[in-house]
Design a protein around this motif. Structure first.
Motif, PDB file in Angstrom:
ATOM      1  N   ARG A  52       0.830  -1.207   0.000  1.00 14.00           N
ATOM      2  CA  ARG A  52       0.000   0.000   0.000  1.00 14.00           C
ATOM      3  C   ARG A  52       0.865   1.258   0.000  1.00 14.00           C
ATOM      4  O   ARG A  52       0.442   2.303  -0.513  1.00 14.00           O
ATOM      5  CB  ARG A  52      -0.926   0.016   1.211  1.00 14.00           C
ATOM      6  N   GLY A 374      -7.718   1.606  -4.145  1.00 13.61           N
ATOM      7  CA  GLY A 374      -6.776   1.418  -5.233  1.00 13.61           C
ATOM      8  C   GLY A 374      -7.326   1.952  -6.546  1.00 13.61           C
ATOM      9  O   GLY A 374      -8.554   2.105  -6.729  1.00 13.61           O
ATOM     10  N   TYR A 406      -1.852   2.458  -4.807  1.00 11.15           N
ATOM     11  CA  TYR A 406      -2.531   2.865  -3.573  1.00 11.15           C
ATOM     12  C   TYR A 406      -1.985   4.216  -3.138  1.00 11.15           C
ATOM     13  O   TYR A 406      -2.390   5.252  -3.660  1.00 11.15           O
ATOM     14  CB  TYR A 406      -2.347   1.800  -2.490  1.00 11.15           C
TER      15      TYR A 406
END
Length: 926
Positions: A52, A374, A406
């Motif tokens: 992420r 996302g 992300y």
């Protein structure tokens, strides 16, 4: 034939200078990637990362991916996890979990610096909420591209090396260790790098040089303070340095003092800040910090390629803490008022996301809609140097072909490929070559070489006449605009000095069956002291030819230092290098193997110490050998633990050598080299086997004495040794009647001695200084005051015949009234004393019915050896004085003027002659 002298000086720079494409390939997000090799970003579909936030990647100078990481795993160029590439101590949810830094002047070695996510849950008292504990802080691991068949791997001994960015004595700082941000910038020397991170109110800059990572950082304290109470949200946010290396920007998404929620249970927002600092690339220090944004929720930050603009992403929330998207702000770093220059260039319903400068000099932004998780596109600032919205920000411009981004994008050392020039050949008298490392088109250039000369050649050459530091500047003109000068301080070095004539390295011919064939195994390092002639900073490499020495620009293919010549008097070449420069000298070495002279002296005997080893004086042995063999003073002796070490001159022993019994090996040398070799035994003679320390108790008293022995340890017996006490007695045992220290020297047949120390301790009977009695209480206490109370144990024998057990504490609780015996016993077995113990107690009732039990009421404990005299006044419940009695009498019989008093509660007061006072009540029962 006599060897011809050859001395050649060659100047060459390492071939590891960075070009533009080391940052050409990015891997990030959910298996997303981009390549900039064509000049524009093209999606890559071969990436394996799932992260992420944190990620990092590195390519070679031609734009070929080398490896990439999320801070926990490292993937090679085939997108496989390196064999030792798991278990790094970064974290995929750390803002900048990793950054990759090359080792200067070594094309094979890279360092991955990782920062963990500093979770408060890992340090609270709830073990069930932990996530990958503990918080690991800042660490680095070394990648060697030569490992795993050229695919690279983490060096086992250089994995997760911890770097301290906290106070190890502060238990709270130890819990978190570091923020989750890291950046790197080129050092002012043009060779090394600074790796920078932050924790609380300090910046830490670690230098990476040709010798590796310096674990001692340059620490700078600043007014910006990030509270510990709000970690880990306070640690979130990016840290970046400007491409010109002069500025540093740090983002903290929040600056909360704790993690408490708001009044509606919402996460507290709008507490974060962005600070801008100056950075000194020569010293690693940070200064002149200003908060350019506060009371916000920032995340990403990035400088433009020319370091003129700064961009910040910040999240937006309403009063209930619900996301309202984000904004991108621009700051003009050339403005007289940077804070006021802030311009919002866009806002959207995307989360803030990272900002990352690419080699095309555009800035790319990650992020996704607040309603999604996302996104498959990146946004772009196409003209970052332009003011305001002229920077041409385009949302969702770069297609990731179905792969997701992300928050994070990979950071790079932007000062290397976007705002720099490089140089090679930096020795006095050599034409130093200056060249621009970026690929932009320039109208013209102006070089200032720092010694009063200039050039307008894009690729310029200049010869310096004296060594020293020179500040070189480059001004580029692009599209009619004079760019800001790029400055770099370079060092011009003298050519390393070496011997005037070739060096002859002489070895004794001992390693084969033919002692006259002129062939032997040489330790080439034995020539280094002579060749370097006192220059401690030089490094020396050895080659079979001058051509090989010149072509090995990174000094990675030199001969092994342990080298066997192939022909008698073989010639090899030493390359004497200044590691901080590019110049070197080459000198000839002649490898000569002489016939060996055998040296076989007598053995050395020494007495064993406490661990069974002995110390041998090898300098003394040298004097003995010279005398025994009648050798001249110019023969130098060195000693070794193995024959191979002696033959090669490696791992020489200290002059004072501690060892078990063994064989030592001799290497003797004179001014011509190896003179001879040999061996002798060192023998450890055992010392007397005795107990070295002991203690004995001598009880206080007339005619008391104690026997002291020699402490012999079986199977040794008394007749094995001779004895001498410090009392001048020579027997194995003696009798003494005084306390003190007694020393015994025990000697065996080898004349080895051991000294025994016996301490005689005088143990005394207890002497009571005082008794502190708290009686006439609800719970009576006795305190015994005496010297050395730990030497005794205590008990009480009560007047009714019962008793306590022995105890170590000189305090008794809940002691009943009465006349008792206090026993104090000496723990060493030297006897006991007893003392009368009088405890006063007022009975709670009496029954005057003439049955012989409890017929009278009076204080208990007044009839001891030292009787206590006083008058007790007894009152009825209305305060009327009923009776006066004396503590020495039998007591009150429950009558008044001969008449029985009714069953009831009565009160008393008493003041004893020792000034104790008491009052209370008791019951008359019939």
């Amino acid at each position: 034939m006599k060897p011809k002298f050859l001395l050649l000086v060659v100047i060459l720079i390492s071939s590891t200078s960075f070009a533009q494409k080391e940052a050409a390939n990015w891997y990030f997000g959910d298996m997303a990637g981009l390549t900039f090799n064509s000049g524009s970003p093209v999606a890559l579909l071969n990436g394996q990362l799932i992260t992420r936030e944190g990620c990092a990647s590195i390519s070679d100078k031609d734009g070929n991916i080398l490896f990439y990481t999320d801070g926990s795993k490292v993937y090679n160029k085939l997108h496989q996890v390196m064999p030792n590439g798991s278990g790094l101590l970064g974290h995929v949810s750390s803002t900048q979990s990793a950054i990759i830094v090359p080792k200067p002047k070594n094309p094979y070695i890279y360092y991955i610096f990782t920062v963990d996510q500093p979770l408060a849950e890992n340090v609270d008292e709830d073990l069930l909420n932990d996530e990958d504990p503990p918080n690991n802080g800042l660490n680095y691991s070394q990648v060697d591209l030569r490992l795993n068949n050229g695919l690279g791997d983490i060096v086992t001994t250089e994995k997760n090396i911890h770097l301290i960015t906290y106070d190890p004595q502060n238990t709270e700082e130890v819990k978190f260790k570091c923020s989750e941000k890291i950046t790197a910038v080129q050092h002012g020397d043009g060779i090394s790098f600074w790796v920078i991170t932050h924790f609380l109110d300090n910046f830490y800059a670690f230098k990476v040089s040709t010798t590796g990572v310096n674990k001692t950082p340059v620490k700078t304290n600043t007014p910006m303070n990030v509270p510990l109470g709000g970690y880990h949200s306070n640690a979130i946010g990016y840290l970046k340095t400007s491409p010109n290396g002069t500025k540093l920007a740090i983002v903290n998404s929040s600056l909360k003092t704790n993690n408490e929620l708001g009044p509606k249970g919402e996460v507290r927002r709008n507490t974060g800040a962005v600070w801008l600092f100056n950075f000194n690339t020569s010293t690693g220090t940070i200064s002149n910090g200003i908060a350019i944004l506060s009371g916000a929720n920032p995340y990403g930050v990035e400088f433009s390629a020319k370091s003129k603009k700064l961009y910040v992403t910040t999240n937006l929330f309403n009063s209930e803490g619900i996301s309202q998207g984000s904004s991108v702000f621009q700051y003009n770093l050339k403005s007289d008022n940077i804070i006021s220059s802030k311009i919002e260039i866009t806002n959207s319903y995307h989360v803030a996301g990272a900002l990352q400068l690419a080699i095309d000099e555009k800035i790319y932004r990650s992020g996704y809609s607040v309603s999604q998780d996302g996104y498959d596109k990146l946004s772009v600032i196409n003209n970052p140097e332009s003011d305001g919205t002229d920077c041409n920000y385009i949302q969702n411009q770069v297609d990731l072909k179905g792969r997701k981004t992300y928050l994070g994008l990979p950071p790079f050392i932007t000062s290397l490929f976007l705002y720099s020039f490089n140089y090679e050949f930096n020795c006095v008298g050599q034409a130093t070559h200056f060249y621009i490392s970026s690929s932009e088109t320039t109208d013209s250039v102006l070089w200032d070489f720092g010694d009063g000369t200039t050039s307008t050649d894009r690729n310029a050459f200049h010869t310096y006449l004296t060594p020293g530091d020179y500040k070189v500047s480059l001004i580029k003109t692009v599209n009619g605009e004079n760019r800001e000068p790029i400055e770099k301080t370079i060092t011009i070095y003298e050519i390393p000095k070496t011997t005037i004539t070739p060096y002859k390295l002489i070895q004794c011919d001992t390693q084969d069956s033919n002692p006259t064939d002129g062939l032997a195994t040489f330790n080439l390092a034995l020539s280094s002291n002579a060749l370097s002639i006192g220059q401690k900073e030089v490094q020396i490499y050895y080659y079979k030819s001058i051509l090989e020495a010149n072509e090995d620009t990174n000094n990675l293919n030199s001969l092994n230092l342990i080298y066997r010549n192939t022909i008698p008097n073989e010639v090899v070449y030493a390359k004497i290098v200044l590691p901080s420069g590019s110049c070197y000298s080459i000198q000839t070495i002649i490898l000569q193997a002489n016939r060996n002279i055998s040296i076989l002296p007598v053995s050395i005997h020494e007495c064993a110490n406490s661990d069974g080893k002995a110390e041998f004086d090898l300098e003394k042995k040298t004097i003995q050998i010279r005398s025994e063999l009648n050798l001249p003073q110019n023969v130098i002796f060195t000693y070794f633990a193995s024959k191979n070490d002696a033959e090669l001159g490696t791992n020489p022993l200290a002059i004072k050598y501690i060892s078990n019994s063994k064989t030592l090996y001799i290497r003797a040398e004179n001014e011509d080299g190896c003179f001879g070799t040999g061996q002798f035994d060192i023998i450890v003679d055992q010392s007397p086997s005795i107990q070295l320390k002991s203690s004995k108790i001598l009880c206080e008293g007339v005619n008391n004495s104690v026997i002291l022995d020699a402490g012999i340890i079986p199977p040794a017996i008394e007749n094995d040794y001779s004895y001498l006490w410090n009392t001048n007695e020579t027997s194995a045992t003696i009798r003494v009647n005084r306390e003190g220290n007694y020393n015994l020297v025990v000697k065996n047949n080898f004349n080895c001695t051991a000294t025994r120390n016996v301490t005689v301790i005088l143990s005394k009977l207890a002497r009571i200084n005082s008794l502190k009695i708290k009686d006439l209480q609800k719970e009576n206490q006795v305190f015994i005051i005496l010297d050395n109370p730990t030497s005794y144990r205590f008990k009480i024998i009560f007047e009714n015949g019962t008793e306590t057990t022995f105890q170590d504490e000189p305090i008794f609780d809940k002691v009943p009234g009465g006349l008792h015996q206090l026993i104090i016993d000496n723990k060493d077995g030297c006897g006991e004393i007893n003392s009368e113990l009088v405890i006063l107690e007022a009975p709670l009732f009496f029954t005057p019915n003439a049955d012989g039990y409890n017929d009278f009421w009076n204080l208990k404990g007044t009839n001891g050896t030292y009787a206590i005299q006083s008058t007790i006044h007894i009152y009825d419940r209305y305060g009327k004085l009923i009776k006066e009695i004396n503590t020495s009498n039998q007591g009150w019989d429950g009558t008044l003027n001969g008449e029985p008093m009714p069953a009831d509660d009565y009160w008393f007061t008493v003041k004893l002659e020792d000034n104790r006072e008491a009052k209370g009540h008791f019951s008359l029962k019939r």
